[in-house]
Design a protein around this motif. Structure first.
Motif, mmCIF file in Angstrom:
data_model
loop_
_atom_site.group_PDB
_atom_site.id
_atom_site.type_symbol
_atom_site.label_atom_id
_atom_site.label_comp_id
_atom_site.label_asym_id
_atom_site.label_seq_id
_atom_site.Cartn_x
_atom_site.Cartn_y
_atom_site.Cartn_z
ATOM 1 N N MET A 154 0.894 -1.200 -0.065
ATOM 2 C CA MET A 154 0.246 -0.038 0.039
ATOM 3 C C MET A 154 0.837 1.357 -0.133
ATOM 4 N N ALA A 155 1.939 1.412 0.973
ATOM 5 C CA ALA A 155 2.940 2.176 0.860
ATOM 6 C C ALA A 155 3.560 2.706 -0.421
ATOM 7 N N ASP A 156 4.276 1.534 -0.952
ATOM 8 C CA ASP A 156 4.716 1.559 -2.195
ATOM 9 C C ASP A 156 3.775 2.118 -3.490
ATOM 10 N N ALA A 157 2.468 1.779 -3.315
ATOM 11 C CA ALA A 157 1.529 2.038 -4.402
ATOM 12 C C ALA A 157 1.218 3.419 -4.283
ATOM 13 N N LEU A 158 1.144 3.985 -3.095
ATOM 14 C CA LEU A 158 0.711 5.343 -2.900
ATOM 15 C C LEU A 158 1.704 6.343 -2.534
ATOM 16 N N GLY A 159 3.058 5.948 -3.074
ATOM 17 C CA GLY A 159 3.941 7.003 -3.095
ATOM 18 C C GLY A 159 5.144 6.868 -2.046
ATOM 19 N N GLY A 160 5.111 5.853 -1.133
ATOM 20 C CA GLY A 160 6.202 5.523 -0.246
ATOM 21 C C GLY A 160 7.356 4.866 -0.795
ATOM 22 N N ASP A 161 8.340 4.522 0.011
ATOM 23 C CA ASP A 161 9.544 3.902 -0.395
ATOM 24 C C ASP A 161 9.703 2.679 0.680
ATOM 25 N N VAL A 162 9.903 1.624 0.165
ATOM 26 C CA VAL A 162 9.694 0.371 0.912
ATOM 27 C C VAL A 162 11.016 -0.379 0.318
ATOM 28 N N ARG A 163 11.866 -0.777 1.340
ATOM 29 C CA ARG A 163 13.108 -1.623 1.118
ATOM 30 C C ARG A 163 13.479 -2.610 2.315
ATOM 31 N N LYS A 164 14.412 -3.547 1.850
ATOM 32 C CA LYS A 164 14.666 -4.168 2.921
ATOM 33 C C LYS A 164 15.803 -3.800 3.817
ATOM 34 N N SER A 165 15.333 -3.649 5.256
ATOM 35 C CA SER A 165 15.958 -2.911 6.157
ATOM 36 C C SER A 165 17.368 -3.359 6.473
ATOM 37 N N GLU A 166 18.223 -2.496 6.673
ATOM 38 C CA GLU A 166 19.795 -2.766 7.107
ATOM 39 C C GLU A 166 19.646 -3.030 8.486
ATOM 40 N N LYS A 167 18.399 -3.112 9.196
ATOM 41 C CA LYS A 167 18.421 -3.467 10.613
ATOM 42 C C LYS A 167 18.124 -5.078 10.693
ATOM 43 N N GLY A 168 17.800 -5.542 9.526
ATOM 44 C CA GLY A 168 17.739 -7.217 9.714
ATOM 45 C C GLY A 168 16.450 -7.562 10.276
ATOM 46 N N TRP A 169 16.206 -8.564 10.747
ATOM 47 C CA TRP A 169 14.775 -9.075 11.016
ATOM 48 C C TRP A 169 14.164 -8.866 12.185
ATOM 49 N N GLY A 170 12.839 -8.434 12.033
ATOM 50 C CA GLY A 170 12.220 -8.109 13.179
ATOM 51 C C GLY A 170 11.348 -9.587 13.501
ATOM 52 N N LEU A 171 11.501 -9.914 14.826
ATOM 53 C CA LEU A 171 10.830 -11.161 14.763
ATOM 54 C C LEU A 171 10.272 -11.061 16.404
ATOM 55 N N GLY A 172 9.172 -11.683 16.511
ATOM 56 C CA GLY A 172 8.659 -11.933 17.942
ATOM 57 C C GLY A 172 7.610 -10.722 18.348
ATOM 58 N N ARG A 173 7.199 -10.528 19.606
ATOM 59 C CA ARG A 173 6.289 -9.525 19.968
ATOM 60 C C ARG A 173 7.275 -8.235 20.053
ATOM 61 N N HIS A 174 6.854 -7.219 19.319
ATOM 62 C CA HIS A 174 7.511 -5.822 19.450
ATOM 63 C C HIS A 174 6.485 -4.653 20.099
ATOM 64 N N ALA A 175 7.017 -3.896 20.844
ATOM 65 C CA ALA A 175 6.025 -2.801 21.219
ATOM 66 C C ALA A 175 6.491 -1.498 20.510
ATOM 67 N N TYR A 176 5.140 -0.975 20.113
ATOM 68 C CA TYR A 176 5.082 0.090 19.382
ATOM 69 C C TYR A 176 4.380 1.258 20.173
ATOM 70 N N ALA A 177 4.865 2.460 19.847
ATOM 71 C CA ALA A 177 4.502 3.803 20.588
ATOM 72 C C ALA A 177 3.214 4.134 19.824
ATOM 73 N N VAL A 178 2.202 4.526 20.429
ATOM 74 C CA VAL A 178 0.937 4.961 19.611
ATOM 75 C C VAL A 178 1.136 6.421 19.203
ATOM 76 N N LYS A 179 1.316 6.946 18.063
ATOM 77 C CA LYS A 179 1.617 8.336 17.643
ATOM 78 C C LYS A 179 0.533 9.193 16.991
ATOM 79 N N GLY A 180 -0.711 8.495 16.541
ATOM 80 C CA GLY A 180 -1.842 9.075 16.453
ATOM 81 C C GLY A 180 -2.955 8.158 16.936
ATOM 82 N N ARG A 181 -4.163 8.910 17.154
ATOM 83 C CA ARG A 181 -5.382 8.356 17.673
ATOM 84 C C ARG A 181 -6.558 8.684 16.558
ATOM 85 N N PRO A 182 -6.825 7.829 15.517
ATOM 86 C CA PRO A 182 -7.984 8.215 14.862
ATOM 87 C C PRO A 182 -9.029 7.621 15.621
#
Length: 236
Positions: free
Chosen positions: A102-130
């Protein structure tokens, strides 16, 4: 409401017998929210034709082992479908690869990250509340499994979930009808752990061990599933 699941990949073969296909994971997730959904599945990665988005009640684009940069014949039709759905204000949700395409089709940039694998349960900060996330707490813990990332979000999107590892983990689009998340609220804990184990030898052992251990921590997947259901129903 009627939800059209655009399937873009399959559960890895070694895990398929125990965990079933991705559409069933989403159906279980959404059926558990208390909202009423009917489902149809379009196997886009197998070349099944994509419907006219204007005729659909809602769209859900699944995860995939594919990358948006791969030379696959079904990717360009999917990009066109996404742009058409966005222009026609059809409610659309993307998860993991769905988030990325969706991001790629609508004008964003998507690539393989230099950070490597994201695996397991991650915690994400809520930055917006629709509206459908009104009252969300400061962080949400959800399973993930990815190497690719949205590096630059589309100009028509607002970041609503973020982490140091995945700065563009959740996007809400300006038309109010498109939403996407990098993590997987549809993954059960046993599948999250099994998928991490499957990466052993590709991802460092220490990272796999940490990912498997992380599923013992509190999960907010059900909370995120509720947000998704409210978003889809409100846009139907």
């Amino acid at each position: 409401m009627k939800l059209t699941i655009i399937q873009t990949g399959d559960v890895p073969l070694p895990l398929r017998g125990d965990f079933g296909p991705y559409p069933q994971m989403f159906e279980r997730m959404l059926d558990g929210t208390g909202e009423s959904f009917a489902y149809e599945v379009v196997r886009a990665h197998d070349g099944e034709p994509l419907p006219d988005p204007a005729t659909l009640g809602g769209i859900l684009i699944t995860g995939s082992a594919a990358g948006v940069y791969d030379d696959l014949p079904w990717l360009e039709p999917l990009r066109g479908f996404i742009r058409d759905a966005y222009a026609k204000n059809t409610s659309m949700l993307g998860i993991c690869f769905g988030h990325q395409i969706m991001a790629d089709a609508l004008g964003g940039d998507v690539r393989k990250s230099e950070k490597g694998w994201g695996l397991g349960r991650h915690a994400y900060a809520v930055k917006g509340r629709p509206a459908f996330m009104s009252g969300a707490k400061e962080t949400l813990a959800v399973a993930c499994s990815h190497q690719d990332q949205v590096i630059v979000a589309p100009k028509v999107a607002e970041v609503i979930l973020a982490s140091d590892f995945t700065p563009n983990a959740g996007l809400m689009y300006q038309n109010g009808k498109a939403l996407s998340f990098q993590p997987h609220p549809e993954f059960a804990d046993d599948y999250t752990a099994a998928l991490a184990e499957l990466r052993r030898g590709k991802a460092p052992d220490a990272l796999v061990n940490e990912a498997v251990a992380s599923v013992s921590k509190e999960s907010d997947s059900d909370v995120v599933a509720g947000y998704i259901a409210r978003f889809l129903v409100a846009g139907a």
